[in-house]
Design an enzyme around this catalytic site. Structure first.
Site, PDB file in Angstrom:
ATOM      1  CD1 TRP A  19      -2.701   1.440   2.291  1.00  0.00           C
ATOM      2  CD2 TRP A  19      -2.797   1.558   0.067  1.00  0.00           C
ATOM      3  NE1 TRP A  19      -3.724   2.308   1.946  1.00  0.00           N
ATOM      4  CE2 TRP A  19      -3.800   2.393   0.585  1.00  0.00           C
ATOM      5  CE3 TRP A  19      -2.658   1.463  -1.317  1.00  0.00           C
ATOM      6  CZ2 TRP A  19      -4.654   3.150  -0.219  1.00  0.00           C
ATOM      7  CZ3 TRP A  19      -3.513   2.227  -2.128  1.00  0.00           C
ATOM      8  CH2 TRP A  19      -4.495   3.051  -1.581  1.00  0.00           C
ATOM      9  N   GLY A  20       1.949   1.280   0.755  1.00  0.00           N
ATOM     10  CA  GLY A  20       2.825   2.458   0.771  1.00  0.00           C
ATOM     11  C   GLY A  20       3.357   2.752  -0.624  1.00  0.00           C
ATOM     12  CB  ALA A 161      -2.290  -2.179  -2.662  1.00  0.00           C
ATOM     13  CE  LYS A 212     -10.517  -3.638   5.299  1.00  0.00           C
ATOM     14  NZ  LYS A 212      -9.503  -4.352   4.534  1.00  0.00           N
ATOM     15  CB  SER A 275      -8.770  -9.450   0.788  1.00  0.00           C
ATOM     16  OG  SER A 275      -8.719  -9.595   2.200  1.00  0.00           O
ATOM     17  NE  ARG A 276      -3.064  -7.415   2.024  1.00  0.00           N
ATOM     18  CZ  ARG A 276      -2.200  -6.515   2.509  1.00  0.00           C
ATOM     19  NH1 ARG A 276      -0.925  -6.639   2.283  1.00  0.00           N
ATOM     20  NH2 ARG A 276      -2.620  -5.447   3.160  1.00  0.00           N
TER      21      ARG A 276
HETATM   22  N1  LIG Z   1      -2.260  -3.625   0.659  1.00  0.00           N
HETATM   23  C1  LIG Z   1      -3.469  -3.105   0.611  1.00  0.00           C
HETATM   24  O1  LIG Z   1      -4.233  -3.408  -0.301  1.00  0.00           O
HETATM   25  C2  LIG Z   1      -3.913  -2.130   1.658  1.00  0.00           C
HETATM   26  C3  LIG Z   1      -4.936  -1.259   1.343  1.00  0.00           C
HETATM   27  C4  LIG Z   1      -5.406  -0.376   2.313  1.00  0.00           C
HETATM   28  C5  LIG Z   1      -4.826  -0.369   3.565  1.00  0.00           C
HETATM   29  N2  LIG Z   1      -3.802  -1.215   3.833  1.00  0.00           N
HETATM   30  C6  LIG Z   1      -3.223  -1.141   5.153  1.00  0.00           C
HETATM   31  O2  LIG Z   1      -1.937  -0.533   5.044  1.00  0.00           O
HETATM   32  C7  LIG Z   1      -1.077  -1.015   6.064  1.00  0.00           C
HETATM   33  C8  LIG Z   1       0.206  -1.491   5.440  1.00  0.00           C
HETATM   34  O3  LIG Z   1      -0.137  -2.598   4.652  1.00  0.00           O
HETATM   35  P1  LIG Z   1       0.670  -3.082   3.383  1.00  0.00           P
HETATM   36  O4  LIG Z   1      -0.311  -3.728   2.509  1.00  0.00           O
HETATM   37  O5  LIG Z   1       1.515  -2.029   2.786  1.00  0.00           O
HETATM   38  O6  LIG Z   1       1.546  -4.202   4.093  1.00  0.00           O
HETATM   39  P2  LIG Z   1       2.694  -5.064   3.467  1.00  0.00           P
HETATM   40  O7  LIG Z   1       2.739  -6.323   4.237  1.00  0.00           O
HETATM   41  O8  LIG Z   1       2.561  -5.126   1.997  1.00  0.00           O
HETATM   42  O9  LIG Z   1       3.987  -4.204   3.767  1.00  0.00           O
HETATM   43  C9  LIG Z   1       4.282  -3.753   5.022  1.00  0.00           C
HETATM   44  C10 LIG Z   1       5.503  -2.874   4.894  1.00  0.00           C
HETATM   45  O10 LIG Z   1       5.781  -2.309   6.152  1.00  0.00           O
HETATM   46  C11 LIG Z   1       7.145  -2.552   6.424  1.00  0.00           C
HETATM   47  N3  LIG Z   1       7.315  -2.613   7.857  1.00  0.00           N
HETATM   48  C12 LIG Z   1       6.885  -3.545   8.726  1.00  0.00           C
HETATM   49  N4  LIG Z   1       7.280  -3.214   9.964  1.00  0.00           N
HETATM   50  C13 LIG Z   1       7.980  -2.048   9.837  1.00  0.00           C
HETATM   51  C14 LIG Z   1       8.673  -1.216  10.732  1.00  0.00           C
HETATM   52  N5  LIG Z   1       8.733  -1.461  12.014  1.00  0.00           N
HETATM   53  N6  LIG Z   1       9.297  -0.137  10.232  1.00  0.00           N
HETATM   54  C15 LIG Z   1       9.251   0.146   8.938  1.00  0.00           C
HETATM   55  N7  LIG Z   1       8.625  -0.593   8.041  1.00  0.00           N
HETATM   56  C16 LIG Z   1       7.990  -1.676   8.496  1.00  0.00           C
HETATM   57  C17 LIG Z   1       7.480  -3.850   5.732  1.00  0.00           C
HETATM   58  O11 LIG Z   1       8.877  -3.937   5.506  1.00  0.00           O
HETATM   59  C18 LIG Z   1       6.727  -3.649   4.450  1.00  0.00           C
HETATM   60  O12 LIG Z   1       7.463  -2.873   3.548  1.00  0.00           O
HETATM   61  C19 LIG Z   1      -1.877  -2.118   6.793  1.00  0.00           C
HETATM   62  O13 LIG Z   1      -2.424  -1.587   7.959  1.00  0.00           O
HETATM   63  C20 LIG Z   1      -2.978  -2.470   5.821  1.00  0.00           C
HETATM   64  O14 LIG Z   1      -4.149  -2.916   6.487  1.00  0.00           O
HETATM   65  C21 LIG Z   1      -3.329  -2.083   2.911  1.00  0.00           C
HETATM   66  O1  LIG Z   2      -5.538  -7.183   1.693  1.00  0.00           O
HETATM   67  P1  LIG Z   2      -6.291  -6.727   2.920  1.00  0.00           P
HETATM   68  O2  LIG Z   2      -7.175  -7.782   3.458  1.00  0.00           O
HETATM   69  O3  LIG Z   2      -5.358  -6.125   3.917  1.00  0.00           O
HETATM   70  O4  LIG Z   2      -7.264  -5.558   2.444  1.00  0.00           O
HETATM   71  C1  LIG Z   2      -6.732  -4.491   1.731  1.00  0.00           C
HETATM   72  C2  LIG Z   2      -7.568  -3.249   1.840  1.00  0.00           C
HETATM   73  O5  LIG Z   2      -7.751  -2.881   3.179  1.00  0.00           O
HETATM   74  C3  LIG Z   2      -8.885  -3.346   1.128  1.00  0.00           C
HETATM   75  O6  LIG Z   2      -9.548  -2.110   1.203  1.00  0.00           O
END
Ligand SMILES: NC(=O)c1ccc[n+]([C@@H]2O[C@H](COP(=O)([O-])OP(=O)(O)OC[C@H]3O[C@@H](n4cnc5c(N)ncnc54)[C@H](O)[C@@H]3O)[C@@H](O)[C@H]2O)c1
Ligand SMILES: O=P(O)(O)OC[C@H](O)CO
Length: 356
Positions: A19-20, A161, A212, A275-276
């Site tokens: 997501w980042g 994402a 959710k 979705s994870r």
């Molecule tokens: N991926 C999606 O579709 C999505 C969409 C919306 C919201 N989110 C939310 O965004 C957040 C991040 O999810 P994501 O999908 O990017 O996760 P991810 O598992 O893809 O990546 C997590 C990232 O955070 C880094 N990380 C973990 N611990 C860390 C720390 N202490 N310091 C620095 N970096 C650290 C990891 O190295 C990795 O790069 C979650 O809360 C998730 O629910 C994700």
């Molecule tokens: O892959 P998930 O289950 O973390 O869901 C990603 C987003 O939060 C969907 O909006």
């Protein structure tokens, strides 16, 4: 607080996971679309990965098929990444945010606005991410937690994402207690394929996004058990009902839960194989242990760690959340997954809240 009316001069995204990285692309595309002079910097903790992403304009581990915009900058150095950033985006998983933001806090500009992308509740404290942000920054800076709370926003919605990285049309919500702050943030992430709406209900927006994930675990379990669409629709609908009860008890608004960051996100997450949380649930439903599921997952499924915290928060506020309770029983191994079904919807029919 007077943010630059032209939008942020520099945005730094902390966390280079799926997501980042994707949201950094959204920000860079939004700036290009608006013709804004804006630096967008993606910070990740691993210098080698960040150098590789910078070289290849691609994050092979998290969004492999996507070419990232040439204008994006990359860093693994917190001090330089945060210098001059008037918008800081926290894309770090919920249980790591406190530690990571603590390490970053002394480099955060005092005028910065902070946007949380995480959808989780902190274990142990039961705090939402904007609460963690306000608390941590107040501990490390001259501003109070109340001042940081006014600068802390959340973005949440049906935002898988990978679909956004592929530029599939998507809407989202930016919530801040101050409408102008929400609008300022929304303007700078409005890209041709990404439409942020605004809301001043931070509580409802965060609760919708984080609960959710617990409901998606449950729907995934139903899939893993081979249950059909009636079961899944029932869990989703009653899941939204219990999410709404919690949000209202905490001070959130009903309309938020029926919007993008409530029902919208629930539908996307519970229906998608991307979705994870849904995937983790499906593996549990298929009979894998929690340890086996965690070993199999390469990305964060926030619901696993947030579920017990959600249940504790609900109990503290006297809110009934039978689906969350059932999921926690499975995660704790108190109930075998094949005994989950009767617990999902099996409340006393004479109890309160029996209307559909
Ligand atoms: N991926 C999606 O579709 C999505 C969409 C919306 C919201 N989110 C939310 O965004 C957040 C991040 O999810 P994501 O999908 O990017 O996760 P991810 O598992 O893809 O990546 C997590 C990232 O955070 C880094 N990380 C973990 N611990 C860390 C720390 N202490 N310091 C620095 N970096 C650290 C990891 O190295 C990795 O790069 C979650 O809360 C998730 O629910 C994700
Ligand atoms: O892959 P998930 O289950 O973390 O869901 C990603 C987003 O939060 C969907 O909006």
């Amino acid at each position: 607080m007077t943010p630059d009316p032209n939008g942020p001069r520099k945005v730094t995204v902390l966390g280079a996971g799926s997501w980042g990285t994707t949201f950094a692309k959204v920000l860079a595309d939004a700036a290009a679309d608006a013709g804004a002079q804006r630096t967008v910097c993606l910070w990740g903790r691993d210098p080698e990965s960040m150098q590789r992403i910078a070289r290849e304009h691609r994050n092979d581990r998290y969004v492999p098929e996507i070419e990232l915009p040439e204008t994006l900058e990359y860093s693994s150095d917190l001090r330089s990444a945060l210098a001059g950033a008037d918008l800081v985006v926290a894309a770090i998983p919920a249980q790591s945010l406190r530690a990571q933001l603590g390490a970053a806090a002394s480099y955060v500009e005092p005028e910065a606005v902070i946007l949380s992308l995480a959808k989780g509740l902190e274990s142990g404290t039961g705090l939402r991410m904007t609460q963690v942000i306000a608390q941590v920054l107040a501990e490390h800076t001259q501003r109070t937690a109340e001042e940081w709370a006014r600068r802390a926003c959340v973005l949440s919605g049906p935002n898988l994402a990978m679909e956004i990285a592929r530029e599939e049309p998507t809407a989202s919500v930016v919530a801040a207690t101050d409408h102008d702050t929400a609008a300022w943030v929304a303007r700078c992430c409005a890209a041709p394929y990404f439409r942020p709406y605004t809301n001043t209900d931070v509580i409802g927006t965060e609760i919708g996004g984080l609960v959710k994930n617990v409901i998606a675990l449950c729907v995934g379990i139903c899939d893993g058990r081979g249950y059909g669409d009636n079961s899944k629709a029932s869990v989703m609908t009653r899941g939204l009902a219990e999410t709404t009860r919690l949000a209202l008890a905490l001070g959130g608004d009903l309309t938020t839960l029926s919007g993008l960051s409530g029902m919208g996100d629930l539908v996307a997450t519970c229906s998608s194989s991307l979705s994870r949380n849904h995937t983790a649930g499906r593996l549990l439903g298929a009979g894998l242990s929690l340890e086996q599921v965690q070993d199999a997952m390469t990305q964060t499924a926030e619901g696993i760690k947030s579920a017990p915290a959600v249940l504790a928060l609900a109990r503290h506020h006297g809110v009934d959340m039978p689906i969350t309770e059932a999921v926690v029983s499975v995660l704790r191994n108190d109930v075998p997954v094949h005994e989950l079904a009767p617990r999902l919807l099996g409340r006393d029919l004479k109890s309160e809240g029996n209307s559909a």
